[in-house]
Design a protein around this motif. Structure first.
Motif, PDB file in Angstrom:
ATOM      1  N   GLY A   1       0.806  -1.206   0.000  1.00  0.00           N
ATOM      2  CA  GLY A   1       0.000   0.000   0.000  1.00  0.00           C
ATOM      3  C   GLY A   1       0.839   1.257   0.000  1.00  0.00           C
ATOM      4  O   GLY A   1       0.346   2.341  -0.313  1.00  0.00           O
ATOM      5  N   ALA A   2       2.105   1.126   0.365  1.00  0.00           N
ATOM      6  CA  ALA A   2       2.989   2.283   0.352  1.00  0.00           C
ATOM      7  C   ALA A   2       3.223   2.719  -1.087  1.00  0.00           C
ATOM      8  O   ALA A   2       3.357   1.889  -1.975  1.00  0.00           O
ATOM      9  N   SER A   3       3.253   4.030  -1.299  1.00  0.00           N
ATOM     10  CA  SER A   3       3.491   4.516  -2.658  1.00  0.00           C
ATOM     11  C   SER A   3       4.738   5.383  -2.664  1.00  0.00           C
ATOM     12  O   SER A   3       5.176   5.887  -1.625  1.00  0.00           O
ATOM     13  N   PHE A   4       5.284   5.519  -3.839  1.00  0.00           N
ATOM     14  CA  PHE A   4       6.526   6.236  -3.983  1.00  0.00           C
ATOM     15  C   PHE A   4       6.473   7.072  -5.238  1.00  0.00           C
ATOM     16  O   PHE A   4       6.048   6.612  -6.290  1.00  0.00           O
ATOM     17  N   GLN A   5       6.901   8.318  -5.120  1.00  0.00           N
ATOM     18  CA  GLN A   5       6.910   9.200  -6.276  1.00  0.00           C
ATOM     19  C   GLN A   5       8.316   9.250  -6.857  1.00  0.00           C
ATOM     20  O   GLN A   5       9.266   9.522  -6.133  1.00  0.00           O
ATOM     21  N   GLY A   6       8.443   8.974  -8.121  1.00  0.00           N
ATOM     22  CA  GLY A   6       9.751   9.079  -8.748  1.00  0.00           C
ATOM     23  C   GLY A   6      10.072   7.849  -9.571  1.00  0.00           C
ATOM     24  O   GLY A   6       9.267   6.929  -9.665  1.00  0.00           O
ATOM     25  N   PRO A   7      11.247   7.838 -10.177  1.00  0.00           N
ATOM     26  CA  PRO A   7      11.627   6.705 -11.013  1.00  0.00           C
ATOM     27  C   PRO A   7      11.669   5.415 -10.211  1.00  0.00           C
ATOM     28  O   PRO A   7      11.946   5.429  -9.008  1.00  0.00           O
ATOM     29  N   ILE A   8      11.422   4.306 -10.888  1.00  0.00           N
ATOM     30  CA  ILE A   8      11.345   3.027 -10.199  1.00  0.00           C
ATOM     31  C   ILE A   8      12.715   2.647  -9.637  1.00  0.00           C
ATOM     32  O   ILE A   8      12.815   1.991  -8.593  1.00  0.00           O
ATOM     33  N   THR A   9      13.786   3.123 -10.300  1.00  0.00           N
ATOM     34  CA  THR A   9      15.130   2.817  -9.791  1.00  0.00           C
ATOM     35  C   THR A   9      15.370   3.552  -8.482  1.00  0.00           C
ATOM     36  O   THR A   9      15.929   3.011  -7.536  1.00  0.00           O
ATOM     37  N   ALA A  10      14.902   4.815  -8.424  1.00  0.00           N
ATOM     38  CA  ALA A  10      15.066   5.579  -7.192  1.00  0.00           C
ATOM     39  C   ALA A  10      14.216   4.985  -6.081  1.00  0.00           C
ATOM     40  O   ALA A  10      14.616   4.975  -4.914  1.00  0.00           O
ATOM     41  N   SER A  11      13.055   4.455  -6.465  1.00  0.00           N
ATOM     42  CA  SER A  11      12.186   3.818  -5.477  1.00  0.00           C
ATOM     43  C   SER A  11      12.870   2.591  -4.879  1.00  0.00           C
ATOM     44  O   SER A  11      12.821   2.361  -3.675  1.00  0.00           O
ATOM     45  N   ALA A  12      13.524   1.809  -5.755  1.00  0.00           N
ATOM     46  CA  ALA A  12      14.216   0.610  -5.284  1.00  0.00           C
ATOM     47  C   ALA A  12      15.341   1.007  -4.331  1.00  0.00           C
ATOM     48  O   ALA A  12      15.550   0.368  -3.290  1.00  0.00           O
ATOM     49  N   ARG A  13      16.052   2.092  -4.658  1.00  0.00           N
ATOM     50  CA  ARG A  13      17.136   2.567  -3.801  1.00  0.00           C
ATOM     51  C   ARG A  13      16.584   2.993  -2.442  1.00  0.00           C
ATOM     52  O   ARG A  13      17.126   2.657  -1.391  1.00  0.00           O
ATOM     53  N   GLU A  14      15.471   3.708  -2.488  1.00  0.00           N
ATOM     54  CA  GLU A  14      14.876   4.211  -1.262  1.00  0.00           C
ATOM     55  C   GLU A  14      14.484   3.053  -0.342  1.00  0.00           C
ATOM     56  O   GLU A  14      14.715   3.085   0.864  1.00  0.00           O
ATOM     57  N   ARG A  15      13.904   1.998  -0.951  1.00  0.00           N
ATOM     58  CA  ARG A  15      13.480   0.865  -0.137  1.00  0.00           C
ATOM     59  C   ARG A  15      14.687   0.145   0.470  1.00  0.00           C
ATOM     60  O   ARG A  15      14.635  -0.317   1.603  1.00  0.00           O
ATOM     61  N   GLU A  16      15.778   0.063  -0.305  1.00  0.00           N
ATOM     62  CA  GLU A  16      16.983  -0.589   0.216  1.00  0.00           C
ATOM     63  C   GLU A  16      17.553   0.220   1.393  1.00  0.00           C
ATOM     64  O   GLU A  16      17.947  -0.345   2.411  1.00  0.00           O
ATOM     65  N   ILE A  17      17.524   1.559   1.268  1.00  0.00           N
ATOM     66  CA  ILE A  17      18.054   2.388   2.359  1.00  0.00           C
ATOM     67  C   ILE A  17      17.193   2.231   3.605  1.00  0.00           C
ATOM     68  O   ILE A  17      17.691   2.085   4.730  1.00  0.00           O
ATOM     69  N   GLU A  18      15.863   2.153   3.383  1.00  0.00           N
ATOM     70  CA  GLU A  18      14.975   1.972   4.543  1.00  0.00           C
ATOM     71  C   GLU A  18      15.224   0.616   5.198  1.00  0.00           C
ATOM     72  O   GLU A  18      15.197   0.489   6.415  1.00  0.00           O
ATOM     73  N   ARG A  19      15.486  -0.389   4.359  1.00  0.00           N
ATOM     74  CA  ARG A  19      15.783  -1.715   4.899  1.00  0.00           C
ATOM     75  C   ARG A  19      17.074  -1.683   5.707  1.00  0.00           C
ATOM     76  O   ARG A  19      17.152  -2.244   6.812  1.00  0.00           O
TER      77      ARG A  19
END
Lengths: 232, 259
Positions: B153-171
């Motif tokens: 349900g979480a959404s992310f604004q921006g390129p999918i590559t940046a989204s993947a990076r963001e999720r890795e940093i959160e992890r």
């Protein structure tokens, strides 16, 4: 035929008075006439497969634009009279039956009814064209219900109706072309049957294949009829 | 030549050299009685009559007893009846029932090809609505739409590559890495990400092919091949960066419901 008669391909031992089907010998590279029959009909079934795929393109055309413009297709279908569509279905079904009967007559060597059945089939083919042109193509085209850019019918309910007519004329036109080719083929078969008694219990390959083609024409119409006339 | 064989009497009745496998005993031309063929014809005519009558059933049901059935039922019933009719024609008129089984296989394979053809087209058509929805957003450098929504349900604004990076940093912030057990600060997590990002990158770049990179590409989103700044997603939803040619007009939504 219990004993196989080898090596007489192309030779004619019987008198010229014998009917054509009895004088017929298979091509030299076939062991028996039945082998030749099997090979020829199988080749024809492969050809029929390509024909089905040809019509598959048209059915796909129908599916795509029906999904995109269902209103136009519902309207278009309402312009067609299921009575004439149904009548043509009956005509084609009867002609399919007479072709099957003609093949049966060849198998039991009933030359008279073989020819009569073929004549009925050809009459049905003519009737199909007559109904199609007199009650459908000509009135509709004169009203301007024409395909694509030729469309000039002023009372259209939906802006995409020219697309429906493109589909209608393409599908029924290609089908009608097949009716024409099938009828020509059966006409040729009838000519050979009348002049040479070319088809009988031992040999009726061309009759069988022309019959298969005619059945395919019927088969396609079995699907075109509900798609065009009945589903709103 | 085979001709010589026939001239001499065949001493061995058990083995026929011309027909070693005894194929000639196969029954081929099955003859149907005319009564049977007539019954098939009348069955076909009955189904034709039935399909015409049933085609009006939907509107009749609505008018007389106010029952509304889903509008695709009509099409389904008509195609079902047509399939029954086609089966009768194939089996008895075209002789697949008693004929060479290989012919039936050929036809079945054709139907399979037909099904693939229609099936994949349907897959495209019926799911295009989702694609339009996705494509309707502005396209940003990095090659995605405006963002993604995760199954959580979480959404992310921006390129999918940046989204993947963001999720890795959160992890990494939550769990840490084997060398740096978490939880970590954001700076710490970004630092670990940097380390992984540059790991072996120099050699990697040296071996990358540059073939075809000079070919002029047309019709693409402007700036699509300019590498996006990592984390810079500020202009993702900025309409000024959207290419109007790539935005789908709102009225181009396909009607998903055939009537």
């Amino acid at each position: 035929m219990t004993a196989i008669d080898p090596g007489t391909a192309g030779e004619n031992k019987l008198s010229s008075n014998a009917p054509g089907w009895e004088r017929y010998k298979q091509a030299e590279h076939f062991r028996t006439q039945e082998d030749e029959f099997d090979a020829c009909t199988q080749g024809f079934w492969l050809f029929l497969a390509t024909e089905v795929l040809l019509f598959a393109g048209l059915f796909c055309f129908y599916a795509i634009y029906r999904l995109k413009y269902p209103e136009a297709f519902a309207n278009g279908s309402h312009y067609l009279d299921p009575f004439y569509g149904g009548l043509n279905t009956v005509v084609l079904l009867v002609s399919s039956f007479t072709v099957a009967m003609a093949i049966r007559c060849a198998q039991i060597n009933n030359q008279r009814w073989l020819n009569i059945n073929l004549v009925i089939t050809l009459i049905c083919a003519f009737l199909f064209f007559f109904i199609k042109l007199t009650f459908e193509y000509i009135p509709k085209l004169s009203q301007g219900k024409a395909p694509g850019a030729f469309f000039s019918y002023p009372y259209a309910h939906d802006p995409h109706e020219p697309l429906w007519w493109s589909m209608y004329y393409m599908a029924t036109g290609v089908h009608a072309l097949h009716v024409l080719i099938g009828a020509s083929l059966l006409g040729f078969v009838l000519f050979r049957s009348v002049t040479k008694q070319a088809y009988g219990p031992k040999h009726f390959t061309l009759l069988e294949n022309a019959g298969l083609y005619w059945h395919l024409v019927d088969l396609i119409w079995i699907f075109l009829f509900p798609l065009l006339y009945l589903i709103h | 030549m085979a001709h010589d064989h026939a001239a001499q009497p065949d001493a061995d009745q058990e083995f026929n050299p011309v027909d070693p496998h005894g194929h000639h005993e196969r029954i081929h031309h099955h003859v149907y009685s005319w009564q049977f063929l007539t019954v098939v014809l009348f069955i076909l005519l009955f189904f034709t009559f039935l399909t015409i009558v049933v085609s009006d059933a939907e509107s009749w049901l609505v008018k007389s007893i106010a029952i509304t059935i889903p509008d695709y039922v009509n099409a389904l019933i008509a195609m079902f009846i047509a399939t029954i009719k086609a089966t009768f024609v194939l089996l008895f008129f075209m002789g697949l029932r008693r004929g060479n089984p290989m012919n039936g296989m050929i036809f079945l394979f054709t139907l399979f090809a037909f099904a693939m053809f229609l099936g994949f087209t349907a897959l495209d058509l019926l799911n295009r609505g989702h694609v339009y929805e996705y494509k309707a957003h502005s396209i940003v450098a990095g090659g995605t739409g405006v963002g993604i929504t995760l199954p959580s349900g979480a959404s992310f604004q921006g390129p999918i590559t940046a989204s993947a990076r963001e999720r890795e940093i959160e992890r990494l912030m939550a769990e840490g890495s084997p060398d740096h057990p978490g939880p970590l600060s954001r700076e710490g997590a970004e630092h670990i990400w940097e380390l992984h990002f540059h790991e072996g990158h120099e050699e990697h770049h040296a071996t990358l092919s540059t073939a075809n990179q000079h070919i002029r590409r047309t019709g693409l989103t402007p700036g699509l091949f300019i590498p996006a700044e990592h984390g810079d997603v500020s202009h993702a939803a900025d309409p000024e960066h959207a290419d109007p040619e790539h935005a789908e007009p709102a009225n181009d939504q396909p009607a998903a419901n055939p009537h």
